[in-house]
Design an enzyme around this catalytic site. Structure first.
Site, PDB file in Angstrom:
ATOM      1  N   GLU A  49      49.004  44.458  43.704  1.00 26.81           N
ATOM      2  CA  GLU A  49      48.385  43.264  43.122  1.00 26.81           C
ATOM      3  C   GLU A  49      47.939  43.647  41.707  1.00 26.81           C
ATOM      4  O   GLU A  49      47.081  44.504  41.531  1.00 26.81           O
ATOM      5  CB  GLU A  49      47.191  42.847  43.988  1.00 26.81           C
ATOM      6  CG  GLU A  49      46.427  41.648  43.475  1.00 26.81           C
ATOM      7  CD  GLU A  49      45.147  41.386  44.291  1.00 26.81           C
ATOM      8  OE1 GLU A  49      44.988  41.948  45.390  1.00 26.81           O
ATOM      9  OE2 GLU A  49      44.303  40.627  43.797  1.00 26.81           O
ATOM     10  N   ASP A  60      34.467  38.233  40.194  1.00 23.37           N
ATOM     11  CA  ASP A  60      34.479  39.687  40.197  1.00 23.37           C
ATOM     12  C   ASP A  60      33.097  40.295  39.978  1.00 23.37           C
ATOM     13  O   ASP A  60      32.306  39.806  39.174  1.00 23.37           O
ATOM     14  CB  ASP A  60      35.445  40.209  39.115  1.00 23.37           C
ATOM     15  CG  ASP A  60      36.888  40.037  39.538  1.00 23.37           C
ATOM     16  OD1 ASP A  60      37.241  40.541  40.621  1.00 23.37           O
ATOM     17  OD2 ASP A  60      37.661  39.366  38.818  1.00 23.37           O
TER      18      ASP A  60
END
Lengths: 265, 412
Positions: A49, A60
């Site tokens: 990924e 995040d």
């Protein structure tokens, strides 16, 4: 080229979950990130990924935020992601994880075409829900790309059904209500979420958020089809003294995770 | 404060034309749905509406006055009516939104409120409402802003709020929003995110509009009483756009009333140092909605620049993007220098020191007069007072000789 779904299913036939490893493109440099991806594949990830660095990564935690900032400060551009994908896709099925605005700015169809040309398998879209994704769904169909949408512990049954219907490749289950980042405790919400997803789809289910070592990978492997690890990998790179140290630490952690998904609990 | 049938935006999925929507992590979709349900139920509940109106009247000092600014009017060559939101409790229109959302928080049974703030005005307003309702309050503020606005940090802490400096990204307002969203997704069971402007994911733009629309509802009635007819135009400054949408909402159906929003053009919108999102930005997605934003050619958010901290944001609410695209409202740039001139003009002609944000709306008056003629009657939203800006103004106009001050302090 092996599809993401068949790579996961092949792992599942070995009685284990597939291991998906995340690294941001352009961190610490475009060439450096390609080298790290190669190292990670060699050490045992089944699927790669690649993250496209973005200025406002609301999903995040601090580790990936800092890496994205560093990658952007080093001059990483949207087009660089396709170079990283091309190098990675030669070794393992590769998907891109990106916030939506860079794709929209690049042009949704143009992005899809470039990703397909580079050998990429699909997109993970953390801030794009199927409700807003008409243009992407059309482009993905046109270019043969997987649409990997997220589900969460808060998703209702109705939303799980709708999201899984729109997904292909696998479904990305976020194990906790929170942002990316290594956690000491395994998620208690993840098994239940995976169970609920299985009630509405035959697609493989990948579990991400918070997995940081072989033991946690083994736990997640016991109930999910794929284990997704990101922050923990980025952290060992960030903490390494130099690029040789980063490669060795990344290889070591990836090896531990790869053993983890193969371990009987 | 109900939404009239003539104002059908947004659609059921939160779109204003092609703008708005919900570009959010799936984890937050259920909480956004829950918020929308509670908000719609509250707006239809007479008891909630009565409680809200009572709070506005008894606690915030509303409705605010509509003031016929004769001396300022003479200076600018057209009749200007000022909506005196600067006289509200906490000194700006923002108290309307925070009281509405804080009241809604109590109805949702949540005990904790988080908010973002740039200059600190929304943070102070949120801390005020949380003190009033006995809610726990956490305010995220870019580290750069905590240094620029230390006094507002002190105000928030005095009101019992926890202020968390944000160290990520550009360490300003947009990063404070990112950090608040990260907190929200992790704590959504007991926490309401009290967003400070008419932007973000649905239902925030519509909800904030409805909590602030009293500005226009009151102004419309007050102008009818004062003039005997509607004004020719309504003017407001636009950062995220809460005071402007609050002013415009009631007037959108009145097609004879022109609507003008004034964006912060900083050093000039051609210079790259500005916050004129509609004037010089492009369409994209930021903080949960599609709208205009300042971005580079890769879609990375650019830093905005304005002398006014309250307008210093690289995005704008989606309803403004839609009003601009449909032509119902006109958005024009005002530079730092133009705004500061107007701040001084209002202070000297009327004895009212406006917030620098609001001074952008005042600075738009001459251009509107040029469009509509000297007979025009203009409604201007004076969205806040200028006390908070005196440090900036003192430097801009060189009102204080810093060397003298330092010498005096050293003598003591």
């Amino acid at each position: 080229m092996t599809s993401v779904r068949s790579a996961i299913e092949a792992a599942n036939q070995e009685g284990r979950a597939a291991l998906i490893g995340y690294l941001p493109a352009g961190y610490p440099s475009v060439e450096g990130s390609i080298e790290l991806v190669r190292c990670m594949v060699k050490a045992g990830v089944d699927i790669v990924e690649v993250g496209l660095p973005y200025s406002d990564p609301v999903m995040d935690g601090p580790t990936i935020q800092a890496a994205a900032e560093a990658a952007l400060a080093a001059g990483t551009r949207t087009t660089d992601i396709f170079r990283v994908v091309e190098a990675s896709a030669a070794l393992a099925p590769t998907v891109v994880m990106t916030y939506w605005n860079p794709v929209e700015r690049f042009g949704v169809d143009r992005f899809a075409a470039s990703l397909a040309d580079a050998g990429g398998a699909g997109l993970i879209t953390p801030d794009l829900i199927p409700d807003e994704a008409d243009e992407w769904i059309e482009a993905a169909g046109h270019h043969g790309l997987d649409k990997i949408f997220l589900v969460a512990p808060s998703s209702t049954r109705e939303r799980l059904e709708m999201t899984c219907r729109a997904s292909s490749g696998f479904v990305y289950a976020t194990a906790v209500m929170g942002v990316t980042g290594a956690r000491d405790q395994s998620s208690t919400a993840a098994p239940e979420l995976v169970h609920r997803v299985r009630e509405v789809t035959d697609l493989p289910v990948g579990v991400g958020l918070g997995v940081s070592n072989g033991q946690q990978a083994a736990e997640v492997s016991s109930f999910a089809d794929a284990v997704i690890v990101g922050s923990a990998l980025v952290r060992v790179i960030a903490e390494a003294a130099d690029s040789a140290g980063a490669l060795s630490a990344l290889g070591e952690l990836t090896g531990d995770l790869a053993l983890g998904v193969r371990r009987e609990l | 404060m109900s939404v009239p049938a003539s104002n059908p935006m947004p659609d059921a999925a939160g779109h204003f034309g092609r703008f708005g929507g919900r570009f959010m992590p799936e984890a937050l979709i259920a909480p956004l749905d829950e918020l929308e349900q509670h908000w719609r139920k509250a707006m239809a509940d007479e008891a909630f509406v009565a409680d809200f109106n009572n709070l506005l009247r008894e606690y915030a000092g509303l409705p605010s006055l509509l003031y016929d600014a004769e001396r300022f009017s003479e200076a600018v060559g057209a009749r200007v009516l000022l909506k005196r939101e600067d006289l509200n409790h906490t000194g700006a229109h923002k108290i309307r939104n925070v009281l509405g959302q804080a009241l809604l928080t109590t109805k949702m049974g949540k005990q904790r409120v988080i908010a973002e703030t740039g200059a600190g005005q929304h943070g102070v307003a949120t801390a005020t409402a949380c003190a009033y309702f006995g809610l726990d309050c956490v305010v995220y503020m870019g580290e750069v802003d905590t240094e620029r606005q230390a006094l507002n940090v002190a105000r928030m802490r005095m009101l019992g709020a926890e202020v968390i400096p944000v160290m990520s990204g550009s360490r300003t307002l947009k990063d404070a929003i990112n950090e608040a969203l990260r907190d929200w997704v992790a704590n959504v069971d007991d926490t309401h995110y009290l967003l400070g402007t008419a932007a973000g994911a649905h239902p925030f733009p519509a909800m904030v509009r409805d909590f602030t629309r009293g500005i226009g509802d009151e102004s419309r009635a007050q102008a009818l009483e004062l003039l005997g007819h509607l004004p020719d135009a309504a003017l407001a400054c636009v950062g995220g756009g809460s005071n402007a949408i609050g002013m415009f909402a009631a007037l959108i159906p009145d097609e004879s009333v022109r609507l003008y929003g004034f964006e912060a053009a900083g050093d000039g919108y051609q210079t790259g140092r500005h916050a004129a999102t509609i004037t010089a930005g492009q369409i994209g997605v930021l903080h949960g909605a599609r709208s205009y934003l300042l971005q580079d050619e890769d879609g990375q958010t650019l830093e905005s620049h304005s002398i006014s901290a309250g307008l210093d944001y690289p995005g704008v609410g989606p309803e403004h993007a839609w009003l601009a695209e449909t032509g119902r409202a006109t958005y024009l740039p005002v530079t730092d220098a133009q705004a500061m001139d107007s701040m001084a003009l209002l202070a000297k002609t009327e004895g009212i020191i406006p917030a620098i944000e609001s001074a952008h709306a005042l600075a738009g008056v001459p251009g509107v007069v040029a469009d509509l003629g000297g007979d025009a009657e203009l409604l201007v939203c004076l969205s806040g007072r200028g006390d908070k800006d005196m440090d900036t103004a003192a430097k801009w106009f060189e009102l204080v000789d810093e060397a003298d001050l330092v010498a005096e302090i050293e003598r003591k």
